[in-house]
Design an enzyme around this catalytic site. Structure first.
Site, mmCIF file in Angstrom:
data_model
loop_
_atom_site.group_PDB
_atom_site.id
_atom_site.type_symbol
_atom_site.label_atom_id
_atom_site.label_comp_id
_atom_site.label_asym_id
_atom_site.label_seq_id
_atom_site.Cartn_x
_atom_site.Cartn_y
_atom_site.Cartn_z
ATOM 1 N N HIS A 125 0.909 -1.693 0.080
ATOM 2 C CA HIS A 125 0.270 0.146 0.195
ATOM 3 C C HIS A 125 1.190 1.635 -0.022
ATOM 4 O O HIS A 125 -0.126 2.674 -0.374
ATOM 5 C CB HIS A 125 -1.049 -0.108 1.163
ATOM 6 N N ASP A 162 -2.130 -10.707 -2.576
ATOM 7 C CA ASP A 162 -2.728 -10.259 -1.465
ATOM 8 C C ASP A 162 -4.565 -9.706 -1.355
ATOM 9 O O ASP A 162 -5.075 -8.971 -2.635
ATOM 10 C CB ASP A 162 -2.073 -8.945 -0.662
ATOM 11 N N HIS A 164 -6.484 -7.042 -0.615
ATOM 12 C CA HIS A 164 -6.751 -5.430 -0.423
ATOM 13 C C HIS A 164 -6.062 -4.953 -2.181
ATOM 14 O O HIS A 164 -4.975 -5.924 -2.200
ATOM 15 C CB HIS A 164 -5.755 -5.047 0.040
ATOM 16 N N ASP A 249 -4.668 -12.767 2.885
ATOM 17 C CA ASP A 249 -5.896 -12.041 4.010
ATOM 18 C C ASP A 249 -7.427 -12.669 3.355
ATOM 19 O O ASP A 249 -8.199 -12.345 3.639
ATOM 20 C CB ASP A 249 -5.485 -10.626 4.269
#
Ligand SMILES: [Zn+2]
Length: 339
Positions: A125, A162, A164, A249
């Site tokens: 991120h 991931d 996200h 995740d």
């Protein structure tokens, strides 16, 4: 390919103190405990060096690096609602980037055929000038940039599984055709970026491939996109290095998202990526991102390492459904051979 796969890690990962937070030192403890019980799956363990400042500055401006350094030196502070810098965070982040960079060096000079860099904080991120989403520096982006700058590579492929969207990596290579960034991520979900319509910009158009999936998606969806989109893309692009932004995740047990990938699902994705890397005769390395259900994280990292390291290459029971037609249609403009 006789050399052992390599595991990059460093105890400073435990010194990034986030307090009561899902991105916690216990993640590393859980992973290390699982790996010890499995004798590290034959991986050679190497202590990650701190990243060289010039390598870090190829992605992050000096003022961003100095901000993190200064906040850590003052004892720490909260950077935003969910991103924390503690006294030990700058050192931890330097080794996190250094692990990913050293992984790339070892893969490209033939010291290891495959490997995994396991650190915290995660990275995908982090934008050039902004820490966010638990991330301070973008480990995998720094490593990919190093592959271009120091090793002269012309084609690096990053697969981000991931749950996200890896907005930082997405934006850092948005106009860069030498890095093909592919992301499978839940939508809607933090950070809200990564629609399929975001395909890169300028010379990089077509070299950003976003594959949002609905909440509830599991092994079928993730593996389908890997097998029917990512693997054909790899064959078309012919990367000289394959990197995985390996967050765990999307696991069914994870508290931060709503996907249903299993341990076997991660192994299956790793098997497909290792398979195409072997076919293309290029190395493949993984860099840890998220994953917040401690037991599931530890097991899934081990399952991925077992595949990358070659001790679990037999086929699994995860079906390969083809639900990727729409994703392929969108790619037709850029990758006419695929659809
Ligand atoms: Zn994540």
């Amino acid at each position: 390919m006789s050399a052992a796969p390599v595991l990059l890690h460093h105890p400073s990962s435990l010194d990034h103190d986030t307090g009561a937070h899902p991105e916690q030192p216990a993640r590393i403890v859980a992973i290390e405990r699982e790996l010890v019980s499995r004798d590290y799956l034959g991986f050679e363990r190497v202590g990650s060096p701190a990243v060289e400042r010039s390598v870090l500055e190829a992605v992050h401006p000096a003022r961003h690096i100095e901000l993190i350094e200064r906040v850590a030196a003052r004892g720490g502070a909260r950077i935003d609602a969910d991103t924390v810098v503690s006294a030990g965070s700058f050192t931890a982040a330097q080794h996190g980037c250094g692990g990913a960079v050293s992984l790339v060096d070892r893969l490209l000079d033939g010291r290891a055929p495959t490997g995994f860099s396991i650190h915290r904080p995660p990275g995908h991120h982090a934008a050039a000038e902004r820490a966010m989403g638990f991330c301070l520096f973008n480990n995998i982006a720094v490593a990919a940039r190093h592959a271009l700058d120091a090793h002269g590579l012309e084609r690096v492929m990053i697969v981000d599984w991931d749950v996200h969207h890896g907005n930082g990596t997405n934006d850092l290579f948005h106009a860069e055709p030498r890095v093909l960034f592919c992301s499978i991520h839940q939508s809607p979900l933090y950070p809200g970026t990564g629609p399929a319509s975001d395909v890169g910009s300028g010379e990089g158009r077509g070299f950003t491939v976003n594959m949002p999936v609905a909440p509830g998606s599991g092994d079928r969806e993730f593996r389908s996109l890997v097998d029917h989109v990512v693997v054909p893309l790899a064959r078309a692009y012919a990367p000289q290095l394959l990197l995985i932004s390996a967050g765990f995740d999307a696991h069914a047990d994870d508290p931060l998202a709503d996907c249903r990938v299993t341990d076997d699902g991660y192994a299956a994705m790793a098997r497909s990526l290792r398979g195409v890397a072997d076919e293309l005769e290029v190395p493949v390395g993984a860099v840890l991102e998220g994953g917040y259900a401690l037991d599931a994280l530890a097991r899934s990292v081990a399952a991925t390492m077992a595949v990358l390291g070659g001790v679990a290459l037999t086929e699994d029971g995860v079906g390969v459904a083809d639900v990727s037609g729409q994703a392929l249609e969108r790619l037709a403009d850029f990758w006419p051979g695929l659809a």
